[in-house]
Design a protein around this motif. Structure first.
Motif, short mmCIF file in Angstrom:
data_model
loop_
_atom_site.label_atom_id
_atom_site.label_comp_id
_atom_site.label_asym_id
_atom_site.label_seq_id
_atom_site.Cartn_x
_atom_site.Cartn_y
_atom_site.Cartn_z
N PRO A 78 -4.13 -34.94 42.77
CA PRO A 78 -4.63 -37.27 42.92
C PRO A 78 -4.28 -37.39 44.30
O PRO A 78 -5.45 -38.13 44.85
CB PRO A 78 -3.22 -37.14 42.37
N ALA A 79 -3.73 -36.81 45.21
CA ALA A 79 -3.89 -36.89 46.60
C ALA A 79 -5.01 -36.55 47.59
O ALA A 79 -5.84 -37.34 48.19
CB ALA A 79 -2.20 -36.77 47.05
N VAL A 80 -4.95 -35.42 46.79
CA VAL A 80 -6.36 -34.56 47.60
C VAL A 80 -7.76 -35.84 46.75
O VAL A 80 -8.26 -35.87 48.30
CB VAL A 80 -6.94 -33.06 46.91
N GLU A 81 -7.63 -36.08 45.41
CA GLU A 81 -9.06 -36.91 45.37
C GLU A 81 -8.90 -38.74 46.44
O GLU A 81 -10.77 -38.74 46.46
CB GLU A 81 -8.74 -37.25 43.55
N ALA A 82 -8.01 -39.23 46.41
CA ALA A 82 -8.00 -39.84 46.83
C ALA A 82 -8.15 -39.42 48.83
O ALA A 82 -8.68 -40.73 49.02
CB ALA A 82 -6.18 -40.66 47.02
N ALA A 83 -7.50 -39.12 49.13
CA ALA A 83 -7.71 -38.66 50.93
C ALA A 83 -9.52 -38.26 50.63
O ALA A 83 -9.93 -37.96 51.34
CB ALA A 83 -6.75 -37.58 50.93
#
Ligand code: C2E
Ligand code: CA
Ligand code: CA
Ligand code: CA
Length: 277
Positions: A78-83
């Motif tokens: 999710p963090a990789v997606e958001a970034a």
């Protein structure tokens, strides 16, 4: 005794600052982690029912972080997606998976690979071309690549997802709707999308042996899925009973700890050797 016992309980929850810092570190370190081999793809076998023939594997990403240890995808995807770094992850997982599929083909084995997509890729008009390029680069026929999209992701805005889904489907890759049953969409609606496969969410499969409601949900997804011409896959198959019930219902494919946990590349090869000899 007048004092509440709660006074003595200390819960060491990370503060918001710590959570934010960790997320920030993960995101800033991600590209380098891909390049230095900290990020690896594990593979979980999918077998036909009732024959138990190995049809494919699902690619599931893992990150062995030097400071935080083994990280599951739920902690960093999710963090990789958001970034905005999801393309790097998807590209990496797809390349690794297609390399494996090609190696198996060279040994006469037709085993497909399933890659999980972020719904963000469906907003990206260039994504289908990248998939086509990857298939060509690795010399893999499209029907040996499955792309998994979550039900909630696709159904959030099906009209928006449709153009990219159509182009992916036109390439000949297999499109699967993952975590099916957890959203609010009807299977009838799925008919309007170019989808080939439904994966029944593991929560229903895990419960089907003991919960009549879960059993009924699984059976109706199998029946409706088949009436729409879809391949039906059950994930989260942990028990013999579930596998036997699924086979009796006519479910096509099973995936879960009963068959195998997700395995590293080398352990998967050993597992396949033992199965196909
Ligand atoms: P998912 O696509 O629904 O993947 C299935 C998850 O169920 C995996 O968790 C798998 O290890 C677990 N599982 C498999 N069999 C069983 C079983 O019999 N019982 C139980 N209780 N669990 C089982 P994992 O590997 O932690 O992945 C979690 C999620 O992270 C995946 O859910 C997927 O949504 C996401 N993910 C994993 N790899 C990638 C990736 O390369 N790209 C993207 N975008 N997402 C990924
Ligand atoms: Ca999946
Ligand atoms: Ca799933
Ligand atoms: Ca999931």
């Amino acid at each position: 005794a007048a004092r509440s016992s709660g006074d003595n309980v200390r819960v060491y929850l990370p503060t918001m600052g710590q959570i934010f810092l960790r997320r920030f570190q993960l995101v800033t370190q991600f590209r380098q982690a891909l390049e230095t081999g900290q990020v690896k793809v594990h593979y979980q076998p999918k077998v036909a029912l009732p024959s138990r023939q190995v049809l494919g594997v699902e690619a599931l990403v893992r990150w062995r972080h030097p400071e935080f240890g083994k990280l599951d995808p739920d902690e960093f995807v999710p963090a990789v997606e958001a970034a905005g770094l999801i393309d790097a992850l998807t590209g990496f997982v797809m390349d690794q998976s297609l390399i494996r599929v090609r190696k198996w083909l060279d040994r006469g084995l037709r085993i497909s690979a399933a890659v999980n997509l972020s719904v963000r890729s469906l907003d990206d008009a260039a994504f289908p071309d990248r998939v086509a390029g990857a298939l060509q680069r690795h010399g893999v026929p499209p029907e040996l690549l499955t792309l998994e999209l979550t039900e909630s992701g696709v159904m959030a805005d099906p009209q928006r997802a449709l153009p990219v889904l159509r182009r992916l489907h036109a390439l000949g890759v297999v499109l699967a709707v993952d975590d099916f049953g957890t959203g609010y969409s009807s299977l009838a609606y799925l008919r309007q999308l170019p989808v080939d496969e439904v994966k029944i969410d593991k929560s229903f499969v895990l419960g089907m042996g003991t919960d009549l409601g879960d059993h009924a949900v699984v059976r109706s997804i199998v029946e409706l899925g088949h009436s729409l011409g879809l391949t039906v896959v059950a994930e989260g198959v942990e028990e013999d009973v579930a596998r036997d019930q699924l086979a009796a219902m006519g479910c096509d494919v099973a995936q879960g700890y009963l068959i195998s946990r997700p395995l590293s590349e080398s352990r998967l090869e050993a597992w396949l050797q033992a199965r196909t000899m």
